[in-house]
Design an enzyme around this catalytic site. Sequence first.
Site, PDB file in Angstrom:
ATOM      1  N   ASP A 112      -9.812   3.568   5.991  1.00  0.00           N
ATOM      2  CA  ASP A 112      -8.717   3.486   6.955  1.00  0.00           C
ATOM      3  C   ASP A 112      -9.144   4.149   8.262  1.00  0.00           C
ATOM      4  O   ASP A 112      -9.264   5.367   8.344  1.00  0.00           O
ATOM      5  CB  ASP A 112      -7.489   4.192   6.356  1.00  0.00           C
ATOM      6  CG  ASP A 112      -6.271   4.162   7.262  1.00  0.00           C
ATOM      7  OD1 ASP A 112      -6.376   3.686   8.410  1.00  0.00           O
ATOM      8  OD2 ASP A 112      -5.200   4.631   6.821  1.00  0.00           O
ATOM      9  N   ASP A 123       0.853  -1.186   0.000  1.00  0.00           N
ATOM     10  CA  ASP A 123       0.000   0.000   0.000  1.00  0.00           C
ATOM     11  C   ASP A 123       0.884   1.229   0.000  1.00  0.00           C
ATOM     12  O   ASP A 123       1.980   1.230   0.578  1.00  0.00           O
ATOM     13  CB  ASP A 123      -0.969  -0.003   1.187  1.00  0.00           C
ATOM     14  CG  ASP A 123      -0.289  -0.024   2.538  1.00  0.00           C
ATOM     15  OD1 ASP A 123      -0.012   1.061   3.089  1.00  0.00           O
ATOM     16  OD2 ASP A 123      -0.027  -1.129   3.046  1.00  0.00           O
ATOM     17  N   GLU A 144      -7.936   4.558  12.012  1.00  0.00           N
ATOM     18  CA  GLU A 144      -6.836   4.366  12.959  1.00  0.00           C
ATOM     19  C   GLU A 144      -6.698   5.582  13.850  1.00  0.00           C
ATOM     20  O   GLU A 144      -7.516   6.495  13.813  1.00  0.00           O
ATOM     21  CB  GLU A 144      -5.536   4.046  12.228  1.00  0.00           C
ATOM     22  CG  GLU A 144      -5.075   5.097  11.211  1.00  0.00           C
ATOM     23  CD  GLU A 144      -3.806   4.646  10.488  1.00  0.00           C
ATOM     24  OE1 GLU A 144      -2.714   4.759  11.085  1.00  0.00           O
ATOM     25  OE2 GLU A 144      -3.906   4.173   9.334  1.00  0.00           O
TER      26      GLU A 144
END
Length: 286
Positions: A174, A85, A176
């Site tokens: 994503d 990634d 986080e």
Amino acid sequence: MSVLRSGSPHRPARSLASVAGVLLAVLSLLLGLPGTAGAAATRYAPEPTHPGQDWAGSQIARHEGSAAGTAPPAASPAASVEGVDVSSHNGNVAWSTLWNSGVRFAYVKATESTSYTNPYFAQQYNGSYNAGMIRGAYHFATPNTSSGAAQANYFVDHGGGWSRDGKTLPGALDMEYNPYGATCYGLSAAGLVNWMKDWFATYKARTGRDAVIYTSTSWWKQCTGNSAAFGSVNPLWVPRYGSSAGELPAGWGFHTIWQYTSTGPTVGDHNRFNGALDRLRALANG
């Protein structure tokens, strides 16, 4: 014949004043309610100030460690596929080098919040595709800056779409640690879960696909109360830098993608798809 009594001409004026007062009171109440325009104007945090420094795992490594120097897990070619990634911090990526080393898929950061697009997105997204890889895009979430629906729409409009061409993976969200402040973005566990539901529902309405979710077990437990709301629908991309994917968040019996290192060759972040290449193609095709 009617007779106008003293004071009669002033009654309409008093009535208008009364109506105006009621309307002003109702308006004041509405502006004070959650979810109204007045409340929304002060609800969200400012847009990200360093989105180029935020990528899948940037905050995982900071909070949970990168396990630098740890030997990578042994590959099992029949049961896994190597991937990477990337984001703007990688610049122009040497895709032919990665292809020749065995990398067969890639996720590319497209957007963050509703104000940032990766300036290297075209080179990375199209470059991996042209090298022969199956690729997808991901969105770095900042749930305190705008709604889930707004961020999902921005993502789809700026590279996060999907097509059934056999080489495009569903988009990924994503989730986080917050790079800008409070770990859980100042939201409650229920608030974060609802924000993600909003994002996923909007993404599916726009593309027809259920998106992948990138998150670590530690962050998930801390910020969602270890919610099991997504495990039956959204494929899990889990970061853990070591010899195994380890414990998974609630709701998932297995991971789909494992980000196993942030210090791999050429680009740093390397992943393993949990299955053979034909299963990866199946994920791309939907």
